[in-house]
Scaffold this motif. Structure first.
Motif, PDB file in Angstrom:
ATOM      1  N   LEU A 160      -1.467  21.368 -10.440  1.00 22.53           N
ATOM      2  CA  LEU A 160      -0.721  20.273 -11.056  1.00 22.53           C
ATOM      3  C   LEU A 160      -1.629  19.096 -11.375  1.00 22.53           C
ATOM      4  CD1 LEU A 160       2.519  20.345  -8.873  1.00 22.53           C
ATOM      5  CD2 LEU A 160       2.354  20.931 -11.295  1.00 22.53           C
ATOM      6  N   ALA A 161      -2.551  18.805 -10.465  1.00 21.14           N
ATOM      7  CA  ALA A 161      -3.479  17.692 -10.681  1.00 21.14           C
ATOM      8  C   ALA A 161      -4.363  17.963 -11.893  1.00 21.14           C
ATOM      9  CB  ALA A 161      -4.334  17.476  -9.436  1.00 21.14           C
ATOM     10  N   ARG A 162      -4.836  19.195 -12.024  1.00 22.67           N
ATOM     11  CA  ARG A 162      -5.674  19.525 -13.182  1.00 22.67           C
ATOM     12  C   ARG A 162      -4.876  19.438 -14.478  1.00 22.67           C
ATOM     13  NH1 ARG A 162      -7.668  23.515  -9.513  1.00 22.67           N
ATOM     14  NH2 ARG A 162      -6.283  25.085 -10.460  1.00 22.67           N
ATOM     15  N   GLY A 163      -3.593  19.851 -14.438  1.00 22.65           N
ATOM     16  CA  GLY A 163      -2.757  19.743 -15.626  1.00 22.65           C
ATOM     17  C   GLY A 163      -2.542  18.293 -16.035  1.00 22.65           C
ATOM     18  N   LEU A 164      -2.329  17.427 -15.043  1.00 26.88           N
ATOM     19  CA  LEU A 164      -2.167  16.007 -15.345  1.00 26.88           C
ATOM     20  C   LEU A 164      -3.461  15.426 -15.903  1.00 26.88           C
ATOM     21  CD1 LEU A 164      -0.533  13.414 -15.273  1.00 26.88           C
ATOM     22  CD2 LEU A 164      -1.148  13.159 -12.845  1.00 26.88           C
ATOM     23  N   VAL A 179     -10.071  14.282 -10.929  1.00 27.12           N
ATOM     24  CA  VAL A 179      -9.352  14.776  -9.758  1.00 27.12           C
ATOM     25  C   VAL A 179     -10.232  14.589  -8.523  1.00 27.12           C
ATOM     26  CG1 VAL A 179      -8.278  16.783  -8.655  1.00 27.12           C
ATOM     27  CG2 VAL A 179      -8.093  16.475 -11.142  1.00 27.12           C
ATOM     28  N   VAL A 180      -9.666  13.962  -7.504  1.00 26.43           N
ATOM     29  CA  VAL A 180     -10.381  13.730  -6.252  1.00 26.43           C
ATOM     30  C   VAL A 180      -9.548  14.309  -5.111  1.00 26.43           C
ATOM     31  CG1 VAL A 180     -11.560  11.653  -7.084  1.00 26.43           C
ATOM     32  CG2 VAL A 180      -9.334  11.450  -5.958  1.00 26.43           C
ATOM     33  N   PRO A 181     -10.168  14.612  -3.974  1.00 24.42           N
ATOM     34  CA  PRO A 181      -9.383  15.150  -2.857  1.00 24.42           C
ATOM     35  C   PRO A 181      -8.240  14.239  -2.431  1.00 24.42           C
ATOM     36  CG  PRO A 181     -11.724  15.464  -2.461  1.00 24.42           C
ATOM     37  CD  PRO A 181     -11.617  14.598  -3.674  1.00 24.42           C
ATOM     38  N   SER A 182      -8.494  12.921  -2.374  1.00 27.53           N
ATOM     39  CA  SER A 182      -7.465  11.967  -1.961  1.00 27.53           C
ATOM     40  C   SER A 182      -7.679  10.633  -2.666  1.00 27.53           C
ATOM     41  CB  SER A 182      -7.509  11.752  -0.442  1.00 27.53           C
ATOM     42  OG  SER A 182      -6.731  10.638  -0.058  1.00 27.53           O
ATOM     43  N   VAL A 183      -6.701  10.221  -3.463  1.00 28.63           N
ATOM     44  CA  VAL A 183      -6.781   8.924  -4.127  1.00 28.63           C
ATOM     45  C   VAL A 183      -6.785   7.805  -3.105  1.00 28.63           C
ATOM     46  CG1 VAL A 183      -5.457   7.293  -5.528  1.00 28.63           C
ATOM     47  CG2 VAL A 183      -5.821   9.615  -6.337  1.00 28.63           C
ATOM     48  N   GLY A 184      -5.985   7.960  -2.049  1.00 33.82           N
ATOM     49  CA  GLY A 184      -5.932   6.938  -1.014  1.00 33.82           C
ATOM     50  C   GLY A 184      -7.286   6.682  -0.384  1.00 33.82           C
ATOM     51  N   ALA A 185      -7.986   7.759  -0.051  1.00 40.85           N
ATOM     52  CA  ALA A 185      -9.308   7.619   0.559  1.00 40.85           C
ATOM     53  C   ALA A 185     -10.318   7.041  -0.418  1.00 40.85           C
ATOM     54  CB  ALA A 185      -9.792   8.974   1.072  1.00 40.85           C
ATOM     55  N   ALA A 186     -10.171   7.402  -1.698  1.00 36.78           N
ATOM     56  CA  ALA A 186     -11.123   6.934  -2.708  1.00 36.78           C
ATOM     57  C   ALA A 186     -10.967   5.448  -3.008  1.00 36.78           C
ATOM     58  CB  ALA A 186     -10.958   7.745  -3.995  1.00 36.78           C
ATOM     59  N   VAL A 190       4.754  15.975  -5.969  1.00 34.99           N
ATOM     60  CA  VAL A 190       4.361  14.582  -6.135  1.00 34.99           C
ATOM     61  C   VAL A 190       2.836  14.511  -6.132  1.00 34.99           C
ATOM     62  CG1 VAL A 190       4.403  12.258  -5.143  1.00 34.99           C
ATOM     63  CG2 VAL A 190       6.430  13.707  -5.015  1.00 34.99           C
ATOM     64  N   ILE A 191       2.269  13.935  -7.170  1.00 42.39           N
ATOM     65  CA  ILE A 191       0.826  13.796  -7.273  1.00 42.39           C
ATOM     66  C   ILE A 191       0.470  12.310  -7.204  1.00 42.39           C
ATOM     67  CG2 ILE A 191      -1.208  14.152  -8.730  1.00 42.39           C
ATOM     68  CD1 ILE A 191      -0.071  16.731  -7.668  1.00 42.39           C
ATOM     69  N   ASP A 192      -0.354  11.958  -6.242  1.00 41.87           N
ATOM     70  CA  ASP A 192      -0.786  10.562  -6.133  1.00 41.87           C
ATOM     71  C   ASP A 192      -1.766  10.223  -7.243  1.00 41.87           C
ATOM     72  OD1 ASP A 192       0.697  10.023  -3.874  1.00 41.87           O
ATOM     73  OD2 ASP A 192      -0.897  10.589  -2.485  1.00 41.87           O
ATOM     74  N   GLY A 193      -1.606   9.042  -7.814  1.00 36.54           N
ATOM     75  CA  GLY A 193      -2.524   8.582  -8.853  1.00 36.54           C
ATOM     76  C   GLY A 193      -3.044   7.200  -8.538  1.00 36.54           C
ATOM     77  N   GLY A 194      -4.252   6.926  -8.964  1.00 41.18           N
ATOM     78  CA  GLY A 194      -4.855   5.613  -8.775  1.00 41.18           C
ATOM     79  C   GLY A 194      -5.080   4.956 -10.128  1.00 41.18           C
ATOM     80  N   LEU A 225       1.172   0.406   0.311  1.00 42.84           N
ATOM     81  CA  LEU A 225       2.150   0.600  -0.761  1.00 42.84           C
ATOM     82  C   LEU A 225       2.376   2.088  -1.000  1.00 42.84           C
ATOM     83  CD1 LEU A 225       3.906  -0.942  -2.792  1.00 42.84           C
ATOM     84  CD2 LEU A 225       2.040  -0.708  -4.433  1.00 42.84           C
ATOM     85  N   GLY A 226       1.310   2.894  -0.852  1.00 42.94           N
ATOM     86  CA  GLY A 226       1.442   4.333  -1.045  1.00 42.94           C
ATOM     87  C   GLY A 226       2.426   4.946  -0.079  1.00 42.94           C
ATOM     88  N   ARG A 227       2.403   4.483   1.178  1.00 44.49           N
ATOM     89  CA  ARG A 227       3.336   5.017   2.169  1.00 44.49           C
ATOM     90  C   ARG A 227       4.772   4.654   1.806  1.00 44.49           C
ATOM     91  NH1 ARG A 227       2.390   2.849   7.540  1.00 44.49           N
ATOM     92  NH2 ARG A 227       1.776   0.937   6.495  1.00 44.49           N
ATOM     93  N   ARG A 228       4.977   3.449   1.274  1.00 48.35           N
ATOM     94  CA  ARG A 228       6.319   3.042   0.865  1.00 48.35           C
ATOM     95  C   ARG A 228       6.812   3.902  -0.295  1.00 48.35           C
ATOM     96  NH1 ARG A 228       6.947  -2.341   2.986  1.00 48.35           N
ATOM     97  NH2 ARG A 228       4.956  -3.102   3.788  1.00 48.35           N
ATOM     98  N   LEU A 229       5.931   4.174  -1.261  1.00 48.15           N
ATOM     99  CA  LEU A 229       6.318   5.000  -2.406  1.00 48.15           C
ATOM    100  C   LEU A 229       6.595   6.428  -1.972  1.00 48.15           C
ATOM    101  CD1 LEU A 229       3.815   3.698  -5.108  1.00 48.15           C
ATOM    102  CD2 LEU A 229       6.243   3.175  -4.896  1.00 48.15           C
TER     103      LEU A 229
END
Length: 235
Positions: free
Chosen positions: A78-82, A95-102, A19-23, A1-5
């Protein structure tokens, strides 16, 4: 789904690092859920609230945002601000290096479970009592974890050790324990209500796992067999 978004965002001109990925790790629902076993959350009455039905929520863990590699850069800032903005609203955030990997390992376990549960009319007891079905589910989850966790770059522990823990006896134990442990949140009622509504999303995620696994030369027959038992895949 992440790739589609990501593809949808790119069409609109929104590209990294803007664009910041969020989980999403919290659960929210309009109370009461149809068939809920516990009393509904009291409706808010204080003005100026005009909500007819209350929204209940559970926050089992912090919201996750991707901040790239540790250090500086616009994406990290940006991630820290969010993170700080969400924390100011009392929503824990990390904040993590990659939400997808996590989150890939958890999603890889959840999606086949939803496929198997929906095929049994969302009846947890029926799934728990189906020894062969639990065996097929465990095999499908192992294939899904191998596919998604590898593609997302998840940790070696997730890719190699986690599949060893996925077994029919553990699934039976979780099916029996989770509804009781989650009280007063009616987990089975929520699962049925929410994932019936977003069933198309589940199908997309499972089909992504199948495609990614096959592209990596993995045996995905267990996941394919699980899907064949679900009417959603026969429609």
């Amino acid at each position: 789904l992440g790739r589609r978004l990501d593809a949808m965002a790119a069409k609109k001109g929104a590209v990294p690092p803007r664009v910041i990925d969020g989980g999403i790790t919290f659960i929210a629902w309009q109370a009461p859920i149809p068939g809920e076993r516990f009393p509904a959350v009291p409706a808010p009455s204080a003005p100026p609230c005009k909500v007819a039905a209350p929204v209940a929520y559970v926050v089992p863990g912090p919201f996750l945002v991707s901040g790239g590699k540790e250090g500086g850069g616009e994406e990290a800032a940006l991630a820290r601000g969010l993170r700080d903005a969400l924390a100011a609203g009392r929503l824990p955030c990390r904040v993590v290096p990659s939400v997808g990997a996590a989150l890939a390992p958890a999603e890889a376990i959840l999606q086949p479970f939803l496929v198997a549960l929906e095929a049994r009319a969302w009846n947890w007891g029926r799934l728990a009592g189906d020894a062969k079905g639990l065996g097929r589910l465990a095999a499908a989850q192992r294939a899904s974890v191998a596919s998604l966790a590898t593609a997302a770059g998840s940790s070696w522990l997730s890719r190699r050790v986690l599949p060893l823990l996925l077994s029919p006896w553990l699934l039976r134990l979780l099916l029996a324990a989770l509804p009781a442990l989650c009280r007063p949140f009616d987990l089975p009622a929520y699962i049925q209500f929410h994932f019936t509504k977003v069933g198309t999303q589940t199908r997309h995620l499972v089909e992504d796992a199948l495609q990614l696994g096959k592209a990596q030369g993995m045996d995905m027959t267990a996941l394919e067999a699980l899907c064949a038992d679900n009417p959603r895949w026969r429609s």
